[in-house]
Design a protein around this motif. Structure first.
Motif, PDB file in Angstrom:
ATOM      1  N   LYS A 182     -10.933   1.318  -5.236  1.00  0.00           N
ATOM      2  CA  LYS A 182     -10.727   2.525  -4.439  1.00  0.00           C
ATOM      3  C   LYS A 182     -11.810   2.669  -3.375  1.00  0.00           C
ATOM      4  O   LYS A 182     -11.532   3.056  -2.229  1.00  0.00           O
ATOM      5  CB  LYS A 182     -10.706   3.762  -5.345  1.00  0.00           C
ATOM      6  CG  LYS A 182      -9.476   3.860  -6.242  1.00  0.00           C
ATOM      7  CD  LYS A 182      -9.546   5.111  -7.117  1.00  0.00           C
ATOM      8  CE  LYS A 182      -8.311   5.241  -7.986  1.00  0.00           C
ATOM      9  NZ  LYS A 182      -8.379   6.431  -8.885  1.00  0.00           N
ATOM     10  N   GLY A 192     -11.274   0.822  -0.330  1.00  0.00           N
ATOM     11  CA  GLY A 192     -10.163   1.287   0.484  1.00  0.00           C
ATOM     12  C   GLY A 192      -8.797   0.797   0.041  1.00  0.00           C
ATOM     13  O   GLY A 192      -7.835   0.832   0.811  1.00  0.00           O
ATOM     14  N   CYS A 193      -8.692   0.353  -1.187  1.00  0.00           N
ATOM     15  CA  CYS A 193      -7.419  -0.160  -1.707  1.00  0.00           C
ATOM     16  C   CYS A 193      -6.466   1.007  -1.988  1.00  0.00           C
ATOM     17  O   CYS A 193      -6.852   2.022  -2.568  1.00  0.00           O
ATOM     18  CB  CYS A 193      -7.672  -0.954  -2.986  1.00  0.00           C
ATOM     19  SG  CYS A 193      -6.495  -2.273  -3.265  1.00  0.00           S
ATOM     20  N   THR A 194      -5.221   0.868  -1.582  1.00  0.00           N
ATOM     21  CA  THR A 194      -4.208   1.890  -1.849  1.00  0.00           C
ATOM     22  C   THR A 194      -3.720   1.778  -3.291  1.00  0.00           C
ATOM     23  O   THR A 194      -4.064   0.828  -4.009  1.00  0.00           O
ATOM     24  CB  THR A 194      -3.005   1.716  -0.903  1.00  0.00           C
ATOM     25  OG1 THR A 194      -2.397   0.435  -1.155  1.00  0.00           O
ATOM     26  CG2 THR A 194      -3.451   1.795   0.550  1.00  0.00           C
ATOM     27  N   ARG A 195      -2.888   2.742  -3.724  1.00  0.00           N
ATOM     28  CA  ARG A 195      -2.345   2.697  -5.086  1.00  0.00           C
ATOM     29  C   ARG A 195      -1.532   1.428  -5.318  1.00  0.00           C
ATOM     30  O   ARG A 195      -1.633   0.791  -6.359  1.00  0.00           O
ATOM     31  CB  ARG A 195      -1.468   3.928  -5.343  1.00  0.00           C
ATOM     32  CG  ARG A 195      -2.237   5.206  -5.607  1.00  0.00           C
ATOM     33  CD  ARG A 195      -1.302   6.301  -6.065  1.00  0.00           C
ATOM     34  NE  ARG A 195      -2.038   7.520  -6.421  1.00  0.00           N
ATOM     35  CZ  ARG A 195      -1.463   8.619  -6.884  1.00  0.00           C
ATOM     36  NH1 ARG A 195      -0.131   8.661  -7.033  1.00  0.00           N
ATOM     37  NH2 ARG A 195      -2.199   9.673  -7.189  1.00  0.00           N
ATOM     38  N   PHE A 196      -0.712   1.086  -4.325  1.00  0.00           N
ATOM     39  CA  PHE A 196       0.089  -0.137  -4.459  1.00  0.00           C
ATOM     40  C   PHE A 196      -0.814  -1.374  -4.473  1.00  0.00           C
ATOM     41  O   PHE A 196      -0.564  -2.329  -5.202  1.00  0.00           O
ATOM     42  CB  PHE A 196       1.094  -0.238  -3.315  1.00  0.00           C
ATOM     43  CG  PHE A 196       1.939  -1.481  -3.362  1.00  0.00           C
ATOM     44  CD1 PHE A 196       2.981  -1.591  -4.265  1.00  0.00           C
ATOM     45  CD2 PHE A 196       1.680  -2.552  -2.514  1.00  0.00           C
ATOM     46  CE1 PHE A 196       3.752  -2.752  -4.333  1.00  0.00           C
ATOM     47  CE2 PHE A 196       2.437  -3.698  -2.562  1.00  0.00           C
ATOM     48  CZ  PHE A 196       3.489  -3.802  -3.468  1.00  0.00           C
ATOM     49  N   GLY A 197      -1.868  -1.328  -3.654  1.00  0.00           N
ATOM     50  CA  GLY A 197      -2.810  -2.445  -3.625  1.00  0.00           C
ATOM     51  C   GLY A 197      -3.524  -2.620  -4.945  1.00  0.00           C
ATOM     52  O   GLY A 197      -3.739  -3.747  -5.417  1.00  0.00           O
TER      53      GLY A 197
END
Length: 280
Positions: A178, A181-186
Motif C-alpha cells: 500500500k 502505491g499498489c491498488t487493491r487489485f494490484g
C-alpha cells in the motif's frame, strides 16, 4: 526420546502397514492383474492379454463418459475455485457475522453424495417441470445439474482452505504494498494470490480429483440418463463391471485406465502449481 521412538517404531507402525497392505496394496495389484484376464471371480481368471483394453477403448460409452468427465471437470474446477476464493476474500474482511457465514457455507460438504443427488434432483426437476422438461430430458440439463451440485457441495470446503491461506498472508507485506502505491487489485494480483498459492495447490488438487472420481452424485442425480449421455467415468466403470456378464475384465481395464489418468493429471497439476509457490 528419539532412541525410544526408533526402538518401538516398527511395533506401532506394523498394524497400520499390515492393514494398508491387505486393504489397498494387494487389491490394487490384483486389480491390475485381473485387467488382463477374463473372469467372473478371482479364482477363475484366464489370461486374455490386452483384449480388455482394446474393448475398453473401442467402447463408445467409455469414450463418451471420458469426454463428459473432462468437460465437467474443467467447468467444475474453475467455478468452484473462483467462487470459493471470492467468498474467502469477502469473509476475511473482519465484518460481523463472518463465522456464521463460514459455518453455513461449509455445511453442504457434510451431506453424503447420494443424499445430495436426490435433494438436487427434486429441486432442479421442480424448476424444470415448469418448462416441461427434466434433468434427463437432455444431456445439457444433466451436465449443468451436476455442475450446480458440485459447486454447492465443495465451495464451502474450498473456502475454508482459502481463508486459512489468506489469513496467513503477512500484514506487513500488504502494508508495504500500500505504501508503494499498489491498488487493491494490484495487491490481490501481486501479493495475495502468489502468497496463497499453497492453498490454491491444495484446492485445485481436491476439486480436480473429486470431479474426476464423482460417482454417487452422478448415480443419484441422472444415473447416466438420457441414454448414458451423462455417465461419468466412475459410473460407466460400475455399469460395465456389474451390468454385463463376461465384461468384468473390461470394467477392470477401464478402472486401471481411470486410475492412471487421474494420477497423471493430478501429478501435472501439483508440479505446475507448486512451482509457483513463494515464501510468505
Amino acid at each position: 526420546m528419539q532412541k525410544s521412538i526408533q526402538k518401538y517404531f516398527a511395533l506401532f507402525a506394523l498394524p497400520t502397514i499390515l492393514a494398508f497392505t491387505v486393504m489397498f496394496i494387494i487389491p490394487f495389484l490384483l486389480g491390475i492383474y485381473l485387467s488382463f484376464t477374463e473372469f467372473t471371480t478371482v479364482t477363475d481368471a484366464k489370461w486374455a492379454g490386452l483384449s480388455n483394453y482394446v474393448k475398453a477403448f473401442s467402447n463408445q460409452d467409455f469414450l463418451n463418459a471420458l469426454w463428459f468427465t473432462v468437460r465437467f471437470t474443467v467447468v467444475a474446477v474453475i467455478s468452484v475455485n473462483v467462487f470459493a476464493f471470492l467468498l474467502a476474500l469477502l469473509l476475511t474482511r473482519g465484518k460481523k457475522g463472518t463465522n456464521l457465514f463460514r459455518t453455513v457455507f461449509f455445511m453442504p460438504n457434510l451431506i453424503g453424495g447420494i443424499v445430495l443427488g436426490y435433494i438436487w434432483q427434486l429441486i432442479l426437476n421442480g424448476i424444470l417441470y415448469k418448462f416441461e422438461v427434466t434433468l434427463t430430458s437432455s444431456a445439457t440439463y444433466g451436465f449443468w445439474g451436476l455442475v450446480i451440485l458440485m459447486n454447492w457441495q465443495l465451495i464451502g470446503y474450498m473456502m475454508i482452505i482459502y481463508i486459512a491461506g489468506i489469513q496467513n498472508v503477512s500484514k506487513e507485506v500488504i502494508e508495504a504494498a500500500k505504501i508503494d502505491g499498489c491498488t487493491r487489485f494490484g495487491i490481490l494480483k501481486n501479493v495475495t494470490i502468489p502468497l496463497v498459492m499453497p492453498s490454491i495447490t491444495i484446492c485445485l488438487f481436491l476439486t480436480l480429483s473429486n470431479s474426476f472420481k464423482l460417482f454417487d452424485q452422478n448415480l443419484a442425480l441422472t444415473a447416466g440418463a438420457p441414454s448414458k449421455q451423462t455417465s461419468m467415468l466412475a459410473l460407466d466403470i460400475y455399469n460395465t463391471f456389474y451390468g454385463s456378464v463376461g465384461w468384468e475384465g473390461v470394467g477392470q481395464a477401464k478402472a486401471v485406465v481411470f486410475f492412471v489418468l487421474v494420477a497423471l493429471i493430478a501429478l501435472v497439476q501439483l508440479l505446475a502449481t507448486r512451482s509457483k509457490e513463494v515464501e510468505n
